[in-house]
Enzyme design. Structure first.
Site, PDB file in Angstrom:
ATOM      1  CG  ASP A  12      -1.661   1.251   1.434  1.00 30.73           C
ATOM      2  OD1 ASP A  12      -2.405   1.628   0.510  1.00 30.73           O
ATOM      3  OD2 ASP A  12      -1.511   1.883   2.492  1.00 30.73           O
ATOM      4  CG  ASP A  14      -1.681   7.380   0.097  1.00 34.09           C
ATOM      5  OD1 ASP A  14      -0.834   8.242  -0.162  1.00 34.09           O
ATOM      6  OD2 ASP A  14      -2.488   6.946  -0.745  1.00 34.09           O
ATOM      7  CG  ASP A 171      -1.899   2.505   6.376  1.00 38.06           C
ATOM      8  OD1 ASP A 171      -2.425   3.494   6.920  1.00 38.06           O
ATOM      9  OD2 ASP A 171      -2.135   2.186   5.200  1.00 38.06           O
TER      10      ASP A 171
END
Length: 240
Positions: A12, A14, A171
Protein backbone atom coordinates in the site's frame (compact mmCIF):
# COMPACT_ATOMS: atom_id res chain seq x y z
CA UNK A 1 19.41 -18.50 -4.23
CA UNK A 2 17.50 -15.93 -2.16
CA UNK A 3 15.55 -17.18 0.84
CA UNK A 4 12.68 -15.22 -0.66
CA UNK A 5 12.66 -16.91 -4.04
CA UNK A 6 9.05 -17.28 -5.13
CA UNK A 7 7.78 -14.45 -2.91
CA UNK A 8 6.38 -11.15 -4.21
CA UNK A 9 5.54 -8.11 -2.08
CA UNK A 10 2.72 -5.64 -2.72
CA UNK A 11 2.81 -2.33 -0.84
CA UNK A 12 0.00 0.00 0.00
CA UNK A 13 1.25 3.57 -0.45
CA UNK A 14 -0.39 6.11 1.84
CA UNK A 15 0.46 5.62 5.50
CA UNK A 16 2.48 2.52 4.64
CA UNK A 17 5.37 3.57 2.42
CA UNK A 18 4.95 7.29 2.88
CA UNK A 19 3.52 9.62 5.51
CA UNK A 20 0.94 11.17 3.20
CA UNK A 21 -2.10 11.23 5.48
CA UNK A 22 -1.37 14.80 6.71
CA UNK A 23 -1.50 15.90 3.06
CA UNK A 24 -4.77 14.05 2.48
CA UNK A 25 -6.23 15.63 5.59
CA UNK A 26 -5.18 19.13 4.59
CA UNK A 27 -6.47 18.70 1.03
CA UNK A 28 -9.78 17.41 2.37
CA UNK A 29 -10.05 20.18 4.96
CA UNK A 30 -9.52 22.83 2.28
CA UNK A 31 -12.06 21.33 -0.13
CA UNK A 32 -14.72 20.86 2.55
CA UNK A 33 -14.14 24.41 3.85
CA UNK A 34 -14.84 25.71 0.35
CA UNK A 35 -18.17 23.89 0.48
CA UNK A 36 -19.19 25.25 3.86
CA UNK A 37 -17.86 22.50 6.17
CA UNK A 38 -15.66 24.49 8.53
CA UNK A 39 -14.95 22.03 11.33
CA UNK A 40 -13.41 18.97 9.63
CA UNK A 41 -10.97 17.57 12.20
CA UNK A 42 -8.13 15.04 12.12
CA UNK A 43 -10.40 12.64 14.02
CA UNK A 44 -12.98 13.04 11.24
CA UNK A 45 -10.29 12.31 8.67
CA UNK A 46 -9.20 9.11 10.41
CA UNK A 47 -12.59 7.56 9.59
CA UNK A 48 -11.62 7.57 5.91
CA UNK A 49 -8.10 6.17 6.24
CA UNK A 50 -7.69 3.11 4.02
CA UNK A 51 -10.43 3.73 1.46
CA UNK A 52 -10.07 5.31 -1.97
CA UNK A 53 -10.39 9.03 -2.65
CA UNK A 54 -13.43 8.34 -4.82
CA UNK A 55 -15.17 6.47 -2.02
CA UNK A 56 -14.18 9.20 0.46
CA UNK A 57 -15.73 12.06 -1.51
CA UNK A 58 -18.81 9.93 -2.26
CA UNK A 59 -19.31 9.52 1.49
CA UNK A 60 -18.68 13.24 2.06
CA UNK A 61 -21.40 14.20 -0.40
CA UNK A 62 -23.94 12.12 1.50
CA UNK A 63 -22.76 12.80 5.04
CA UNK A 64 -22.33 16.57 4.65
CA UNK A 65 -25.13 17.12 2.12
CA UNK A 66 -22.77 18.74 -0.41
CA UNK A 67 -24.27 20.21 -3.58
CA UNK A 68 -21.19 19.61 -5.74
CA UNK A 69 -21.07 16.43 -7.81
CA UNK A 70 -18.84 13.52 -6.83
CA UNK A 71 -16.72 14.18 -9.93
CA UNK A 72 -16.25 17.83 -8.93
CA UNK A 73 -15.28 16.89 -5.39
CA UNK A 74 -12.90 14.20 -6.62
CA UNK A 75 -11.16 16.58 -9.04
CA UNK A 76 -10.83 19.29 -6.38
CA UNK A 77 -9.43 16.92 -3.75
CA UNK A 78 -6.97 15.31 -6.17
CA UNK A 79 -5.80 18.73 -7.37
CA UNK A 80 -5.20 20.02 -3.83
CA UNK A 81 -3.56 16.77 -2.78
CA UNK A 82 -1.16 16.72 -5.75
CA UNK A 83 -0.04 20.28 -4.96
CA UNK A 84 0.91 19.14 -1.46
CA UNK A 85 2.21 15.69 -2.41
CA UNK A 86 4.78 16.92 -4.90
CA UNK A 87 6.60 19.00 -2.32
CA UNK A 88 5.83 17.58 1.11
CA UNK A 89 5.74 13.77 1.15
CA UNK A 90 8.21 11.81 3.28
CA UNK A 91 9.01 8.12 2.85
CA UNK A 92 9.25 6.22 6.14
CA UNK A 93 12.98 5.44 6.56
CA UNK A 94 12.50 1.81 7.64
CA UNK A 95 10.04 1.19 4.79
CA UNK A 96 12.57 2.61 2.33
CA UNK A 97 15.19 0.27 3.84
CA UNK A 98 12.76 -2.65 3.50
CA UNK A 99 12.16 -1.88 -0.18
CA UNK A 100 15.91 -1.68 -0.76
CA UNK A 101 16.49 -5.01 1.03
CA UNK A 102 13.88 -6.70 -1.14
CA UNK A 103 15.22 -5.08 -4.31
CA UNK A 104 18.71 -6.39 -3.52
CA UNK A 105 17.22 -9.90 -3.34
CA UNK A 106 15.40 -9.46 -6.66
CA UNK A 107 11.96 -9.77 -5.05
CA UNK A 108 9.15 -8.67 -7.43
CA UNK A 109 7.31 -5.68 -5.93
CA UNK A 110 4.28 -3.56 -6.72
CA UNK A 111 2.27 -0.68 -5.25
CA UNK A 112 -1.53 -1.04 -4.97
CA UNK A 113 -3.24 2.10 -3.69
CA UNK A 114 -6.56 3.86 -3.37
CA UNK A 115 -4.92 7.06 -4.67
CA UNK A 116 -5.12 8.21 -8.27
CA UNK A 117 -2.42 6.95 -10.61
CA UNK A 118 -1.17 10.51 -11.03
CA UNK A 119 -0.76 10.89 -7.25
CA UNK A 120 0.99 7.51 -6.90
CA UNK A 121 3.42 8.33 -9.71
CA UNK A 122 4.16 11.80 -8.32
CA UNK A 123 4.88 10.47 -4.83
CA UNK A 124 7.06 7.58 -5.98
CA UNK A 125 9.07 9.94 -8.19
CA UNK A 126 9.33 12.62 -5.50
CA UNK A 127 10.62 10.17 -2.88
CA UNK A 128 12.85 8.21 -5.27
CA UNK A 129 10.98 4.99 -4.54
CA UNK A 130 10.19 4.68 -8.24
CA UNK A 131 13.71 3.31 -8.68
CA UNK A 132 12.47 0.02 -7.23
CA UNK A 133 8.66 0.21 -7.46
CA UNK A 134 7.66 0.30 -11.12
CA UNK A 135 4.49 -1.82 -11.09
CA UNK A 136 1.61 0.35 -9.91
CA UNK A 137 -2.14 -0.23 -9.58
CA UNK A 138 -4.61 2.50 -8.64
CA UNK A 139 -8.08 1.70 -7.30
CA UNK A 140 -9.30 3.89 -10.18
CA UNK A 141 -8.21 1.10 -12.55
CA UNK A 142 -10.31 -1.69 -10.99
CA UNK A 143 -14.00 -2.20 -10.28
CA UNK A 144 -13.88 -2.01 -6.49
CA UNK A 145 -11.52 -0.39 -3.98
CA UNK A 146 -10.41 -1.89 -0.68
CA UNK A 147 -11.71 -3.83 1.28
CA UNK A 148 -12.46 -5.64 -2.00
CA UNK A 149 -9.37 -7.57 -3.20
CA UNK A 150 -9.36 -6.11 -6.74
CA UNK A 151 -6.25 -3.89 -6.52
CA UNK A 152 -4.12 -6.64 -5.00
CA UNK A 153 -5.29 -9.29 -7.46
CA UNK A 154 -4.56 -6.91 -10.35
CA UNK A 155 -1.08 -6.22 -8.92
CA UNK A 156 -0.38 -9.96 -8.77
CA UNK A 157 -1.62 -10.34 -12.36
CA UNK A 158 0.69 -7.57 -13.57
CA UNK A 159 3.62 -9.11 -11.71
CA UNK A 160 2.76 -12.47 -13.28
CA UNK A 161 2.59 -14.27 -9.92
CA UNK A 162 0.00 -16.28 -8.00
CA UNK A 163 -1.90 -14.45 -5.23
CA UNK A 164 -0.87 -17.14 -2.73
CA UNK A 165 2.79 -16.20 -3.33
CA UNK A 166 2.19 -12.53 -2.49
CA UNK A 167 2.63 -10.70 0.80
CA UNK A 168 0.83 -7.38 1.26
CA UNK A 169 2.18 -4.57 3.45
CA UNK A 170 -0.70 -2.43 4.79
CA UNK A 171 -1.49 0.22 7.38
CA UNK A 172 -5.30 0.21 7.36
CA UNK A 173 -8.03 -2.26 8.26
CA UNK A 174 -9.73 -2.17 4.82
CA UNK A 175 -6.37 -3.03 3.22
CA UNK A 176 -5.78 -5.95 5.59
CA UNK A 177 -9.28 -7.21 4.75
CA UNK A 178 -8.54 -6.85 1.04
CA UNK A 179 -5.31 -8.84 1.38
CA UNK A 180 -7.15 -11.63 3.21
CA UNK A 181 -9.89 -11.66 0.56
CA UNK A 182 -7.21 -11.92 -2.14
CA UNK A 183 -5.72 -14.99 -0.47
CA UNK A 184 -2.50 -13.15 0.36
CA UNK A 185 -0.52 -12.98 3.58
CA UNK A 186 -0.26 -9.57 5.21
CA UNK A 187 2.22 -7.52 7.21
CA UNK A 188 0.04 -4.99 9.03
CA UNK A 189 1.56 -1.75 10.35
CA UNK A 190 -1.45 0.20 11.70
CA UNK A 191 -1.35 3.92 10.93
CA UNK A 192 -3.96 4.61 13.60
CA UNK A 193 -2.60 2.86 16.70
CA UNK A 194 -6.03 2.70 18.33
CA UNK A 195 -7.20 0.49 15.45
CA UNK A 196 -4.63 -2.27 16.09
CA UNK A 197 -7.34 -4.41 17.68
CA UNK A 198 -9.63 -4.13 14.64
CA UNK A 199 -10.81 -7.62 13.61
CA UNK A 200 -9.42 -7.13 10.10
CA UNK A 201 -5.88 -6.99 11.49
CA UNK A 202 -6.39 -10.34 13.25
CA UNK A 203 -5.96 -12.03 9.84
CA UNK A 204 -2.48 -10.54 9.35
CA UNK A 205 0.49 -12.90 9.44
CA UNK A 206 2.56 -10.21 11.14
CA UNK A 207 0.93 -7.38 13.11
CA UNK A 208 3.28 -4.56 14.13
CA UNK A 209 1.02 -3.15 16.82
CA UNK A 210 3.13 -0.05 17.43
CA UNK A 211 2.91 1.04 13.80
CA UNK A 212 5.77 2.77 12.02
CA UNK A 213 7.50 3.58 15.30
CA UNK A 214 7.96 -0.16 15.91
CA UNK A 215 8.47 -1.38 12.34
CA UNK A 216 11.99 -2.35 11.24
CA UNK A 217 13.11 -3.50 7.83
CA UNK A 218 15.19 -6.34 9.27
CA UNK A 219 12.39 -7.77 11.42
CA UNK A 220 9.96 -7.70 8.46
CA UNK A 221 12.57 -9.29 6.19
CA UNK A 222 13.30 -12.05 8.72
CA UNK A 223 9.55 -12.74 9.09
CA UNK A 224 9.20 -13.00 5.32
CA UNK A 225 12.05 -15.51 5.18
CA UNK A 226 10.49 -17.64 7.93
CA UNK A 227 7.05 -17.44 6.30
CA UNK A 228 8.55 -18.49 2.96
CA UNK A 229 10.35 -21.43 4.60
CA UNK A 230 7.14 -22.59 6.31
CA UNK A 231 5.17 -22.29 3.07
CA UNK A 232 7.79 -24.26 1.12
CA UNK A 233 7.93 -26.95 3.82
CA UNK A 234 4.13 -27.36 3.81
CA UNK A 235 4.11 -27.71 0.02
CA UNK A 236 6.90 -30.30 0.24
CA UNK A 237 5.07 -32.32 2.89
CA UNK A 238 1.88 -32.29 0.83
CA UNK A 239 3.66 -33.77 -2.18
CA UNK A 240 5.19 -36.66 -0.21
Amino acid sequence: MSGLSGTSVIFDLDGTLVDSEPNYYEAGRQVLAEHGVADFTWADHERYVGISTLETVTLWKREYGLRATVDELLAAKNRRYLELARTATRAYPEMRAFVELLAAEGVPMAVASGSSREAITAILAGTGLDAHLRTVVSADEVDHGKPAPDVFLEAARRLGVAPADCVVVEDAAPGAAAAHAAGMRCIAVPYVAAQADAPEFATAGLLVRGGQGEFTARAAYDWLCRARWRSTRIKTLRTH
